[in-house]
Design a protein around this motif. Structure first.
Motif, PDB file in Angstrom:
ATOM      1  N   GLY A  39       2.450  10.001  -0.061  1.00 57.60           N
ATOM      2  CA  GLY A  39       2.274   8.686   0.762  1.00 57.60           C
ATOM      3  C   GLY A  39       3.544   8.065  -0.175  1.00 57.60           C
ATOM      4  N   SER A  40       4.001   7.238   0.942  1.00 64.55           N
ATOM      5  CA  SER A  40       5.030   6.412   0.552  1.00 64.55           C
ATOM      6  C   SER A  40       4.817   5.447  -0.382  1.00 64.55           C
ATOM      7  CB  SER A  40       5.582   5.904   1.954  1.00 64.55           C
ATOM      8  OG  SER A  40       4.875   4.932   2.436  1.00 64.55           O
ATOM      9  N   ASN A  41       3.484   4.710  -0.389  1.00 59.24           N
ATOM     10  CA  ASN A  41       3.193   3.572  -1.089  1.00 59.24           C
ATOM     11  C   ASN A  41       2.968   4.231  -2.634  1.00 59.24           C
ATOM     12  OD1 ASN A  41       1.154   4.944  -0.579  1.00 59.24           O
ATOM     13  ND2 ASN A  41      -0.221   3.225  -0.082  1.00 59.24           N
ATOM     14  N   ILE A  42       2.515   5.499  -2.827  1.00 58.01           N
ATOM     15  CA  ILE A  42       2.241   6.143  -4.056  1.00 58.01           C
ATOM     16  C   ILE A  42       3.671   6.408  -4.684  1.00 58.01           C
ATOM     17  CG2 ILE A  42       1.306   8.081  -5.169  1.00 58.01           C
ATOM     18  CD1 ILE A  42      -1.194   7.877  -3.765  1.00 58.01           C
ATOM     19  N   VAL A  43       4.615   6.821  -3.979  1.00 61.42           N
ATOM     20  CA  VAL A  43       5.910   7.505  -4.431  1.00 61.42           C
ATOM     21  C   VAL A  43       6.830   6.453  -4.933  1.00 61.42           C
ATOM     22  CG1 VAL A  43       8.157   8.348  -3.528  1.00 61.42           C
ATOM     23  CG2 VAL A  43       5.981   9.468  -2.713  1.00 61.42           C
ATOM     24  N   ARG A  44       6.671   5.155  -4.174  1.00 66.64           N
ATOM     25  CA  ARG A  44       7.417   3.876  -4.404  1.00 66.64           C
ATOM     26  C   ARG A  44       6.525   3.449  -6.027  1.00 66.64           C
ATOM     27  NH1 ARG A  44       7.110   2.434   0.881  1.00 66.64           N
ATOM     28  NH2 ARG A  44       5.434   0.926   0.401  1.00 66.64           N
ATOM     29  N   ALA A  45       5.190   3.495  -5.942  1.00 75.84           N
ATOM     30  CA  ALA A  45       4.727   3.040  -7.215  1.00 75.84           C
ATOM     31  C   ALA A  45       5.270   4.013  -8.481  1.00 75.84           C
ATOM     32  CB  ALA A  45       3.103   3.295  -7.000  1.00 75.84           C
ATOM     33  N   GLY A  46       5.437   5.390  -8.126  1.00 75.08           N
ATOM     34  CA  GLY A  46       5.949   6.002  -9.240  1.00 75.08           C
ATOM     35  C   GLY A  46       7.293   5.694  -9.455  1.00 75.08           C
ATOM     36  N   LYS A  47       8.132   5.104  -8.829  1.00 72.85           N
ATOM     37  CA  LYS A  47       9.351   4.692  -9.096  1.00 72.85           C
ATOM     38  C   LYS A  47       9.464   3.277  -9.959  1.00 72.85           C
ATOM     39  CE  LYS A  47      11.667   6.970  -5.057  1.00 72.85           C
ATOM     40  NZ  LYS A  47      12.410   6.671  -3.980  1.00 72.85           N
ATOM     41  N   ILE A  48       8.243   2.638  -9.507  1.00 68.35           N
ATOM     42  CA  ILE A  48       8.203   1.038 -10.151  1.00 68.35           C
ATOM     43  C   ILE A  48       7.684   1.464 -11.692  1.00 68.35           C
ATOM     44  CG2 ILE A  48       6.995  -0.978 -10.220  1.00 68.35           C
ATOM     45  CD1 ILE A  48       6.867  -0.806  -7.165  1.00 68.35           C
ATOM     46  N   CYS A  49       6.676   2.338 -11.786  1.00 68.36           N
ATOM     47  CA  CYS A  49       5.965   2.527 -13.091  1.00 68.36           C
ATOM     48  C   CYS A  49       6.615   3.689 -13.947  1.00 68.36           C
ATOM     49  CB  CYS A  49       4.614   3.030 -12.838  1.00 68.36           C
ATOM     50  SG  CYS A  49       3.826   3.201 -14.496  1.00 68.36           S
ATOM     51  N   ASP A  50       7.661   3.202 -14.875  1.00 74.31           N
ATOM     52  CA  ASP A  50       8.537   3.938 -15.441  1.00 74.31           C
ATOM     53  C   ASP A  50       7.770   5.314 -16.195  1.00 74.31           C
ATOM     54  OD1 ASP A  50       7.248   2.363 -17.361  1.00 74.31           O
ATOM     55  OD2 ASP A  50       8.848   2.270 -18.902  1.00 74.31           O
ATOM     56  N   ARG A  51       6.353   5.011 -16.562  1.00 66.79           N
ATOM     57  CA  ARG A  51       5.695   6.076 -17.342  1.00 66.79           C
ATOM     58  C   ARG A  51       4.975   7.235 -16.162  1.00 66.79           C
ATOM     59  NH1 ARG A  51       6.124   7.052 -22.845  1.00 66.79           N
ATOM     60  NH2 ARG A  51       6.467   5.046 -23.515  1.00 66.79           N
ATOM     61  N   MET A  52       5.175   6.856 -14.933  1.00 65.27           N
ATOM     62  CA  MET A  52       4.646   7.520 -13.903  1.00 65.27           C
ATOM     63  C   MET A  52       5.373   8.845 -13.386  1.00 65.27           C
ATOM     64  SD  MET A  52       2.614   6.251 -10.656  1.00 65.27           S
ATOM     65  CE  MET A  52       1.596   7.346  -9.511  1.00 65.27           C
ATOM     66  N   GLN A  53       5.407   9.843 -14.234  1.00 64.43           N
ATOM     67  CA  GLN A  53       6.211  11.141 -13.722  1.00 64.43           C
ATOM     68  C   GLN A  53       5.577  11.731 -12.891  1.00 64.43           C
ATOM     69  OE1 GLN A  53       7.940  13.317 -17.264  1.00 64.43           O
ATOM     70  NE2 GLN A  53       7.956  11.315 -18.407  1.00 64.43           N
ATOM     71  N   ARG A  54       5.714  11.687 -11.558  1.00 66.97           N
ATOM     72  CA  ARG A  54       5.077  12.311 -10.535  1.00 66.97           C
ATOM     73  C   ARG A  54       5.228  13.942 -10.297  1.00 66.97           C
ATOM     74  NH1 ARG A  54       4.528  12.518  -5.003  1.00 66.97           N
ATOM     75  NH2 ARG A  54       6.864  12.389  -4.822  1.00 66.97           N
ATOM     76  N   LEU A  55       4.304  14.490  -9.832  1.00 66.50           N
ATOM     77  CA  LEU A  55       4.498  15.924  -9.334  1.00 66.50           C
ATOM     78  C   LEU A  55       3.679  15.847  -7.828  1.00 66.50           C
ATOM     79  CD1 LEU A  55       3.066  18.419 -12.161  1.00 66.50           C
ATOM     80  CD2 LEU A  55       5.405  17.976 -11.331  1.00 66.50           C
TER      81      LEU A  55
END
Length: 708
Positions: free
Chosen positions: A264-280
């Protein structure tokens, strides 16, 4: 005087409630001390008639009636009149008036209801509330007529908890379990997460966060961390803010590992905003994109192929996020018909889809199919957001193809117009199209098995993710004599490489490392020499960095303690002179640096610092190489041990690798934990419970897995 009514009731410790000794019912006492509610209960439920004056203690004086000889009424007592009732139909209960009993209820009245202790009632209420939370029951289920009859049959006298008691207990349980979870999360050093968004039937948005970590025995534990109701639009900023708040609430901000989410585009952008959120990226969604783009499941041959009546068959599930459905549907709608093979697949799937819709929309066709198939179920219909629904539709259609063919032939014979006959004939599958559908089903079965393996919640999935992807690539690389099969395999292989092995955003190295750290997989042929070298270089850097951090921390701590000890052992005069000398030396060095003058001392300090850093790095990399070599040797000797048992036994010899194993082996490969939570939330917020508040839903979703 104390009322005689307390002979039949037991007052609670806080003097706010009273329990009936006859039926164990709990009644709320009035603030003014009146026992009217208790008397009404005895009169209505147990047929014990009395008045306020009759319920007083026998020591009180009887009521007196004034007469002509005694105007004040001091000596004459008013006689109470009663209706004469046969003795066999009367029940005398202490100071209460006799009550007539019907012959039909005489036998039942002779049975004495057992008295349940307060401790037993409390224990039963607690078990009932636990069942309500775990099974998603409504708060007043145990007070319904059918449940009351069942309770009286198994345990006469027990009524079950009231709705208000369940509500209060859910609130207190929520606070207790949150405090217990905070204590539980203090032990792990690294925690992984999954998160997703969901919208209910009333368009209220929610966000789920689940956490996954390895305990001291290297067993993976999972639980719901938070279920958040969004009162505003769920933008990337709002998602990132809610995620950070949840981490800070449980003290996990510095323990963050990986977070598995969808595309989801909103979750992907949220991962970039939150520096701790290293997304898989969720592998389930990755395989969805591979199948839909590679097999052309939603490539229509003409404008009327969307349905029998020309309308679209795409329906977003109510549990899906609206933005994601729209984005995916638009992406699939614009896929081009790239080749003849794609047209054959699209034609076969379109006819099967139109047949399924025909049976669902026409009562005559549905009745004919049920009669011919001798079954109550119809053909399932697929949706764009779930490729597995298309797989299920193909599987059921081909299994029941003789029934479908027989039903369509019967409908053509009973048709009353040429247009209806033409429409029915247009959904018949030719033999070539049937073979294409069979070939597609055989290939999709491999993806269905892979998705099922990656969706498990009772075992780690990150360590098998690379093995599953490797197996799919090997399967798609095989050649077949069938042209359609060869075309499908080649196209699916291109999409699989595009989204996984050749993607710059997909962290394939993470899954390779997880497979390497599994002692049962490291010796398998799925990890070739190149993969092993990549993983070992990556782990060598990770372990060396951990050793460097530990060494620097120890050095700083030792230097601090030594400087403190030296300062305490010197005299005050020596200390002051030393401080002044250091200050003067610092001023001189700053003057030299500002003037461009290089001093021998500054050169010496720089060389010494550089040499110390190089020595530390070399030593750290040497220790990392030794740990990796020892791990390979131990893993080959203990490949029959389970992964958790292996790391429990060897964590002392491989300290840094053991900490990394907790990160890699506890990370989920898919966001299935979040998806399953949304299924449970949809059941809780069903139509029959439309009055359930968002606050209660948040607490119930948090508590649903806290009783295991």
């Amino acid at each position: 005087m104390k009322s005689r009514v307390w002979k039949y009731f037991e007052q609670s410790a806080d003097k706010k409630n009273a329990m009936c000794k006859e039926c164990n019912a709990h009644l709320k006492l009035q603030k003014d001390g009146s026992t009217k509610a208790l008397l009404n209960h005895l009169r209505n439920q147990h047929k014990l008639l009395c008045s306020e004056s009759e319920s007083r203690s026998s020591t009180s004086a009887p009521a007196q009636v004034p007469t002509a000889n005694d105007p004040e009424g001091s000596s004459t007592v008013r006689e109470q009149s009663t209706v004469p009732v046969p003795l066999k139909q009367m029940r005398i209960t202490g100071s209460f008036a006799p009550v007539a009993v019907s012959p039909t209820s005489q036998a039942s009245s002779s049975k004495v209801k057992p008295s349940l202790s307060s401790a037993l009632v409390s224990r039963l209420d607690e078990a009932a509330i636990k069942a309500i939370i775990q099974d998603g029951r409504s708060f007043g289920d145990f007070r319904k007529k059918g449940m009351q009859g069942f309770l009286q049959a198994i345990l006469p006298g027990y009524m079950g908890p009231r709705r208000q008691k369940v509500t209060d207990r859910v609130d207190s349980l929520f606070e207790e379990k949150v405090a217990m979870l905070k204590v539980r999360l203090e032990a792990p050093t690294v925690v992984n997460f999954t998160t997703d968004l969901w919208t209910d039937r009333t368009n209220m948005a929610y966000m789920i966060i689940t956490c996954h970590f390895a305990n001291e025995s290297f067993q993976v534990e999972s639980t719901t961390l938070d279920f958040i109701h969004f009162t505003e639009r769920h933008t990337a900023e709002a998602i990132a803010h809610a995620f950070v708040q949840c981490l800070q609430k449980y003290g996990l901000y510095d323990k963050f590992g990986k977070c598995t989410t969808d595309q989801g585009s909103n979750i992907v952008r949220a991962g970039k905003i939150c520096d701790r959120m290293q997304r898989l990226s969720c592998l389930g969604h990755i395989l969805h994109l591979v199948v839909c783009h590679g097999s052309g499941l939603w490539e229509a041959t003409d404008s009327s192929a969307d349905g029998v009546n020309g309308d679209s068959s795409t329906e977003c599930n109510e549990s899906e996020d609206e933005d994601d459905c729209t984005e995916w549907a638009e992406e699939f709608r614009t896929l081009p018909l790239s080749s003849e093979g794609t047209k054959k697949i699209a034609s076969a799937i379109t006819k099967i889809r139109r047949t399924a819709k025909l049976f669902r929309r026409s009562t005559r066709a549905a009745d004919a199919f049920r009669r011919d198939a001798e079954a109550d179920t119809l053909l399932p219909l697929d949706v764009k957001t779930r490729w597995s629904s298309t797989y299920s539709m193909l599987r059921v259609y081909l299994q029941r193809y003789p029934d479908v063919d027989r039903t369509l032939c019967q409908l053509i014979q009973d048709a009353t117009s040429d247009a209806e006959i033409k429409q029915l004939r247009s959904v018949f599958l030719r033999q070539e199209e049937k073979e294409v559908a069979g070939t597609l089903l055989a290939i999709l079965r491999q993806f269905a098995d892979a998705t099922e393996m990656l969706s498990g919640q009772n075992y780690p999935t990150a360590n098998i993710a690379y093995i599953v992807l490797y197996g799919l690539r090997q399967f798609l690389s095989a050649e077949d004599v069938n042209d359609t099969d060869r075309f499908l395999r080649r196209r699916l292989l291109e999409q699989l490489n595009k989204y996984t092995f050749e993607s710059t955003t997909f962290n394939i190295l993470f899954y390779k490392t997880a497979a390497f750290l599994d002692n049962t997989i490291i010796a398998s042929p799925h990890l070739n020499l190149g993969d092993m070298l990549d993983v070992q270089n990556h782990l060598k850097n990770e372990v060396a960095w951990s050793i460097e951090q530990e060494t620097e921390g120890s050095a700083i701590q030792e230097a601090t303690s030594n400087s403190g000890a030296g300062a305490s052992s010197t005299d005050e005069d020596d200390c002051s002179s030393t401080v002044s000398a250091v200050n003067e030396g610092s001023k001189f060095l700053k003057f030299c640096q500002s003037s461009g003058i290089t001093t021998r001392e500054s050169n010496f300090n720089a060389i010494r610092s550089s040499a110390r850093g190089d020595t530390t790095k070399k030593e750290a990399r040497r220790k990392a190489a030794d740990q990796l070599s020892l791990y390979r040797s131990l893993a080959q000797q203990s490949f029959r041990l389970s992964t958790s048992d292996f790391w429990s036994q060897n964590s002392a010899n491989l300290p840094e690798l053991a900490e990394l194993a907790k990160l890699y082996l506890s990370a989920p490969a898919t966001s299935v934990p979040s998806e399953c939570a949304f299924s449970a939330a949809g059941f809780l917020k069903r139509k029959e419970r439309c009055s359930l508040s968002s606050a209660s839903l948040e607490k119930l979703m948090f508590l649903r897995d806290k009783f295991d």
